[in-house]
Design a protein around this motif. Structure first.
Motif, PDB file in Angstrom:
ATOM      1  N   ALA A 104      21.937  53.654  15.769  1.00 37.58           N
ATOM      2  CA  ALA A 104      20.641  54.074  15.025  1.00 37.58           C
ATOM      3  C   ALA A 104      21.033  55.604  14.995  1.00 37.58           C
ATOM      4  N   GLY A 105      20.993  56.726  16.541  1.00 41.77           N
ATOM      5  CA  GLY A 105      21.260  57.894  16.183  1.00 41.77           C
ATOM      6  C   GLY A 105      22.971  57.858  15.290  1.00 41.77           C
ATOM      7  N   ALA A 106      23.888  57.046  15.321  1.00 40.88           N
ATOM      8  CA  ALA A 106      24.721  57.428  14.872  1.00 40.88           C
ATOM      9  C   ALA A 106      24.650  57.661  13.714  1.00 40.88           C
ATOM     10  N   GLY A 107      23.477  57.056  13.050  1.00 41.44           N
ATOM     11  CA  GLY A 107      23.567  56.758  11.490  1.00 41.44           C
ATOM     12  C   GLY A 107      23.343  58.103  11.020  1.00 41.44           C
ATOM     13  N   ALA A 108      22.711  58.161  12.044  1.00 37.66           N
ATOM     14  CA  ALA A 108      21.189  59.182  10.774  1.00 37.66           C
ATOM     15  C   ALA A 108      22.048  60.798  11.206  1.00 37.66           C
ATOM     16  N   LEU A 109      23.237  60.205  11.813  1.00 33.72           N
ATOM     17  CA  LEU A 109      23.076  62.333  12.037  1.00 33.72           C
ATOM     18  C   LEU A 109      23.889  62.462  11.445  1.00 33.72           C
ATOM     19  N   LEU A 110      24.598  62.047  10.070  1.00 31.44           N
ATOM     20  CA  LEU A 110      24.997  62.393   8.603  1.00 31.44           C
ATOM     21  C   LEU A 110      23.868  63.043   7.649  1.00 31.44           C
ATOM     22  N   PRO A 111      22.260  62.468   8.231  1.00 32.91           N
ATOM     23  CA  PRO A 111      21.338  62.282   6.590  1.00 32.91           C
ATOM     24  C   PRO A 111      20.579  63.657   7.810  1.00 32.91           C
ATOM     25  N   ALA A 112      20.477  63.977   8.872  1.00 31.56           N
ATOM     26  CA  ALA A 112      20.097  64.512   9.725  1.00 31.56           C
ATOM     27  C   ALA A 112      19.884  66.087   9.743  1.00 31.56           C
ATOM     28  N   GLY A 113      21.921  66.262   9.492  1.00 33.72           N
ATOM     29  CA  GLY A 113      22.363  67.036   9.710  1.00 33.72           C
ATOM     30  C   GLY A 113      22.206  67.887   8.446  1.00 33.72           C
ATOM     31  N   TRP A 114      22.062  67.294   6.966  1.00 33.14           N
ATOM     32  CA  TRP A 114      21.855  67.386   5.613  1.00 33.14           C
ATOM     33  C   TRP A 114      20.845  68.288   5.038  1.00 33.14           C
ATOM     34  N   ALA A 115      19.232  67.516   5.979  1.00 32.55           N
ATOM     35  CA  ALA A 115      18.315  67.899   6.397  1.00 32.55           C
ATOM     36  C   ALA A 115      18.159  68.596   6.718  1.00 32.55           C
ATOM     37  N   ALA A 116      18.122  69.068   8.133  1.00 32.87           N
ATOM     38  CA  ALA A 116      18.597  70.702   8.438  1.00 32.87           C
ATOM     39  C   ALA A 116      19.420  71.941   7.664  1.00 32.87           C
ATOM     40  N   LYS A 117      20.173  71.880   7.156  1.00 31.22           N
ATOM     41  CA  LYS A 117      20.890  72.803   6.611  1.00 31.22           C
ATOM     42  C   LYS A 117      20.285  73.118   5.091  1.00 31.22           C
ATOM     43  N   THR A 118      19.294  72.202   4.839  1.00 35.70           N
ATOM     44  CA  THR A 118      19.226  72.823   3.533  1.00 35.70           C
ATOM     45  C   THR A 118      17.948  73.443   3.326  1.00 35.70           C
ATOM     46  N   ARG A 119      18.193  74.341   2.390  1.00 37.44           N
ATOM     47  CA  ARG A 119      17.246  75.366   2.245  1.00 37.44           C
ATOM     48  C   ARG A 119      15.993  75.136   1.881  1.00 37.44           C
ATOM     49  N   THR A 120      15.046  76.261   2.142  1.00 39.87           N
ATOM     50  CA  THR A 120      13.544  75.323   2.108  1.00 39.87           C
ATOM     51  C   THR A 120      13.952  76.155   0.654  1.00 39.87           C
ATOM     52  N   ALA A 121      13.799  76.993   0.001  1.00 34.94           N
ATOM     53  CA  ALA A 121      13.386  76.567  -1.449  1.00 34.94           C
ATOM     54  C   ALA A 121      13.647  76.102  -2.368  1.00 34.94           C
ATOM     55  N   THR A 122      15.468  74.943  -2.169  1.00 36.14           N
ATOM     56  CA  THR A 122      15.258  73.896  -3.569  1.00 36.14           C
ATOM     57  C   THR A 122      15.386  72.685  -2.274  1.00 36.14           C
ATOM     58  N   ALA A 123      14.983  72.659  -1.119  1.00 38.18           N
ATOM     59  CA  ALA A 123      13.605  71.474  -0.741  1.00 38.18           C
ATOM     60  C   ALA A 123      12.717  71.569  -1.393  1.00 38.18           C
ATOM     61  N   LEU A 124      11.602  72.484  -1.504  1.00 39.12           N
ATOM     62  CA  LEU A 124      10.556  73.011  -2.353  1.00 39.12           C
ATOM     63  C   LEU A 124      10.850  72.497  -3.741  1.00 39.12           C
ATOM     64  N   ARG A 125      11.628  72.567  -3.998  1.00 41.26           N
ATOM     65  CA  ARG A 125      11.295  72.545  -5.809  1.00 41.26           C
ATOM     66  C   ARG A 125      12.410  70.835  -5.930  1.00 41.26           C
ATOM     67  N   THR A 126      12.525  69.875  -5.048  1.00 40.28           N
ATOM     68  CA  THR A 126      12.260  69.177  -5.274  1.00 40.28           C
ATOM     69  C   THR A 126      11.147  68.178  -5.477  1.00 40.28           C
ATOM     70  N   GLU A 127      10.695  67.362  -6.490  1.00 40.79           N
ATOM     71  CA  GLU A 127      10.138  66.858  -6.298  1.00 40.79           C
ATOM     72  C   GLU A 127      10.511  65.374  -6.769  1.00 40.79           C
TER      73      GLU A 127
END
Length: 127
Positions: A104-127
């Motif tokens: 589970a941890g290995a499968g979640a590493l890639l999306p977790a890294g993507w979420a950590a790198k996402t800029r705040t403004a970009t994340a707030l614009r998505t809906e």
């Protein structure tokens, strides 16, 4: 091969979950959540599921092995020795159960890294 398929299944589920929660992640980042905290948040969301999956899956697999292998031997007209039914020791079974957590941890590493790198403004614009 089965581990790869299971890892890809976890990856798919976590990608969909992170994509669904990207606005929430943006709000948390705007409130001061660090990339490390974001990474740990996503990884901890799958850790319990992986642990429960391993703890439930291993006894279920041992039980199915104990039921199906003797039935197949009986169907072939062969009485299987006891050593055929007890293939894993307790230490190995604990390792396999913890393997669910690792998978589970290995499968979640890639999306977790993507979420950590996402800029705040970009994340707030998505809906």
């Amino acid at each position: 091969m089965l581990v790869t398929v299971a890892g890809l299944g976890v990856l798919n589920s976590v990608v969909l979950d992170v994509r669904d929660r990207v606005h929430d992640i943006g709000i948390l980042k705007a409130l001061g959540m660090t990339p490390r905290q974001t990474l740990l948040s996503v990884l901890s969301s799958v850790a319990l599921i992986g642990l429960v999956g391993g703890v439930i899956g291993v006894p279920a697999g041992v039980w199915l092995h104990g039921v199906l292998v003797p039935a197949m031997g009986h169907g072939a007209g062969v009485e299987l020795p006891r050593i055929v039914l007890t293939v894993f020791g307790p230490v190995q079974l604990i390792g396999i159960a913890l393997g669910g957590l690792v998978l589970a941890g290995a499968g979640a590493l890639l999306p977790a890294g993507w979420a950590a790198k996402t800029r705040t403004a970009t994340a707030l614009r998505t809906e």
